[in-house]
Design a protein around this motif. Structure first.
Motif, short mmCIF file in Angstrom:
data_model
loop_
_atom_site.label_atom_id
_atom_site.label_comp_id
_atom_site.label_asym_id
_atom_site.label_seq_id
_atom_site.Cartn_x
_atom_site.Cartn_y
_atom_site.Cartn_z
N GLY A 183 0.80 -1.19 0.00
CA GLY A 183 0.00 0.00 0.00
C GLY A 183 0.84 1.24 0.00
N PHE A 184 0.16 2.35 0.00
CA PHE A 184 0.80 3.64 -0.01
C PHE A 184 0.99 4.10 1.42
N THR A 185 2.11 4.72 1.70
CA THR A 185 2.32 5.36 2.99
C THR A 185 2.70 6.80 2.73
N ARG A 186 2.41 7.65 3.71
CA ARG A 186 2.72 9.07 3.58
C ARG A 186 3.59 9.49 4.74
N SER A 187 4.42 10.46 4.51
CA SER A 187 5.20 11.04 5.59
C SER A 187 5.23 12.54 5.38
N ALA A 188 5.63 13.24 6.42
CA ALA A 188 5.68 14.70 6.36
C ALA A 188 6.68 15.14 5.30
N PRO A 189 6.42 16.29 4.67
CA PRO A 189 7.35 16.79 3.67
C PRO A 189 8.67 17.23 4.30
N GLU A 190 9.74 17.22 3.49
CA GLU A 190 11.05 17.67 3.97
C GLU A 190 11.06 19.17 4.20
N ARG A 191 10.45 19.93 3.29
CA ARG A 191 10.33 21.38 3.42
C ARG A 191 8.85 21.71 3.43
N ALA A 192 8.49 22.84 4.02
CA ALA A 192 7.08 23.21 4.14
C ALA A 192 6.39 23.31 2.78
N GLU A 193 7.14 23.71 1.74
CA GLU A 193 6.53 23.86 0.42
C GLU A 193 6.48 22.56 -0.38
N PRO B 269 5.36 18.66 -1.22
CA PRO B 269 4.21 17.78 -0.92
C PRO B 269 4.63 16.68 0.05
N ARG B 270 3.66 16.10 0.73
CA ARG B 270 3.94 14.94 1.58
C ARG B 270 4.46 13.81 0.70
N ARG B 271 5.45 13.11 1.16
CA ARG B 271 6.03 12.02 0.36
C ARG B 271 5.08 10.82 0.31
N VAL B 272 5.09 10.15 -0.82
CA VAL B 272 4.29 8.94 -1.03
C VAL B 272 5.25 7.82 -1.38
N GLN C 174 -1.07 13.29 -4.14
CA GLN C 174 -0.75 13.76 -2.79
C GLN C 174 -0.03 15.09 -2.85
N GLY C 175 -0.59 16.06 -2.18
CA GLY C 175 0.03 17.38 -2.07
C GLY C 175 0.52 17.61 -0.66
N ARG C 176 0.36 18.84 -0.17
CA ARG C 176 0.84 19.19 1.17
C ARG C 176 -0.12 18.77 2.27
N ARG C 177 -1.41 18.73 1.97
CA ARG C 177 -2.37 18.36 3.02
C ARG C 177 -2.37 16.85 3.21
N PHE C 178 -2.99 16.39 4.29
CA PHE C 178 -2.98 14.96 4.62
C PHE C 178 -3.74 14.14 3.57
N LYS C 179 -4.91 14.61 3.16
CA LYS C 179 -5.73 13.89 2.18
C LYS C 179 -5.27 14.24 0.76
N ALA C 180 -5.15 13.23 -0.07
CA ALA C 180 -4.75 13.45 -1.47
C ALA C 180 -5.83 14.22 -2.22
N TYR C 181 -5.42 14.96 -3.24
CA TYR C 181 -6.36 15.72 -4.06
C TYR C 181 -6.99 14.80 -5.10
#
Length: 181
Positions: A1-11, A13-16, A80-87
């Motif tokens: 499955g897909f996992t997400r983690s916090a982005p490295e920089r604020a700008e 997207p969250r990594r997938v 997946q962008g910056r927010r928790f839920k994917a667009y």
């Protein structure tokens, strides 16, 4: 499955992990099939250059697409962008009517050479002319923009849509038969 983690920089997207990504090293890609090349023109007509560059670098190459499905009349994806839920992102495709399909199939069946090439797994360029004879198209016309929707809050058309369009282009290049599904 897909996992997400916090982005490295604020700008960023969250990594997938295990997301879908383009295989190309640059955009637009070189040497595309004649069936995929019109999608590059459509992407260039739809998305400004800065949006294309960011979409390729930050989304398409990184594998930010969690789901990708080609349906009749649309491509639907979760990017997946910056927010928790994917667009939720989609590209509208002009579906071929059943009546037109019947005419195209009759034309293909009546051409034994073209029919044999298709049945052998080849996707001949001449098939595009058969569709054009019946006022239908397999791909966008040269320079024609595509219709993209995304539930992000950014100006539309956005980088998430450009990422999906780039994935679609590579999918068509790898297997043009998906245009017939």
């Amino acid at each position: 499955g897909f996992t997400r983690s916090a982005p490295e920089r604020a700008e960023d997207p969250r990594r997938v992990r295990a997301g879908l990504k383009v295989g190309a090293d640059s955009w637009p890609t070189e040497g595309l099939s004649p069936f995929a090349a019109p999608f590059v023109g459509a992407i260039n007509a739809t998305f400004p250059e800065d949006v294309r560059a960011e979409a390729f670098r930050d989304y398409a190459q990184r594998g930010q697409t969690r789901a990708f499905k080609i349906e009749v009349g649309a491509v639907r994806a979760e990017v997946q962008g910056r927010r928790f839920k994917a667009y939720e992102t989609s590209i509208a495709l002009d579906p071929v009517s059943i009546e037109t399909w019947e005419k195209v199939i009759d034309a293909l069946v009546s051409d034994p050479l073209l029919n044999a090439r298709l049945l052998s797994g080849e996707f001949p360029k001449e098939i595009d002319a058969v569709f054009q004879q019946h006022d239908a198209a397999l791909a966008p016309a040269e320079g024609e923009a595509i219709t993209v929707t995304c539930d992000c809050k950014e100006p539309q058309p956005c980088k998430h849509g450009a990422c999906v369009a780039m994935l679609l282009t590579e999918a068509v290049d790898a297997d043009p038969f998906i245009l017939l599904d």
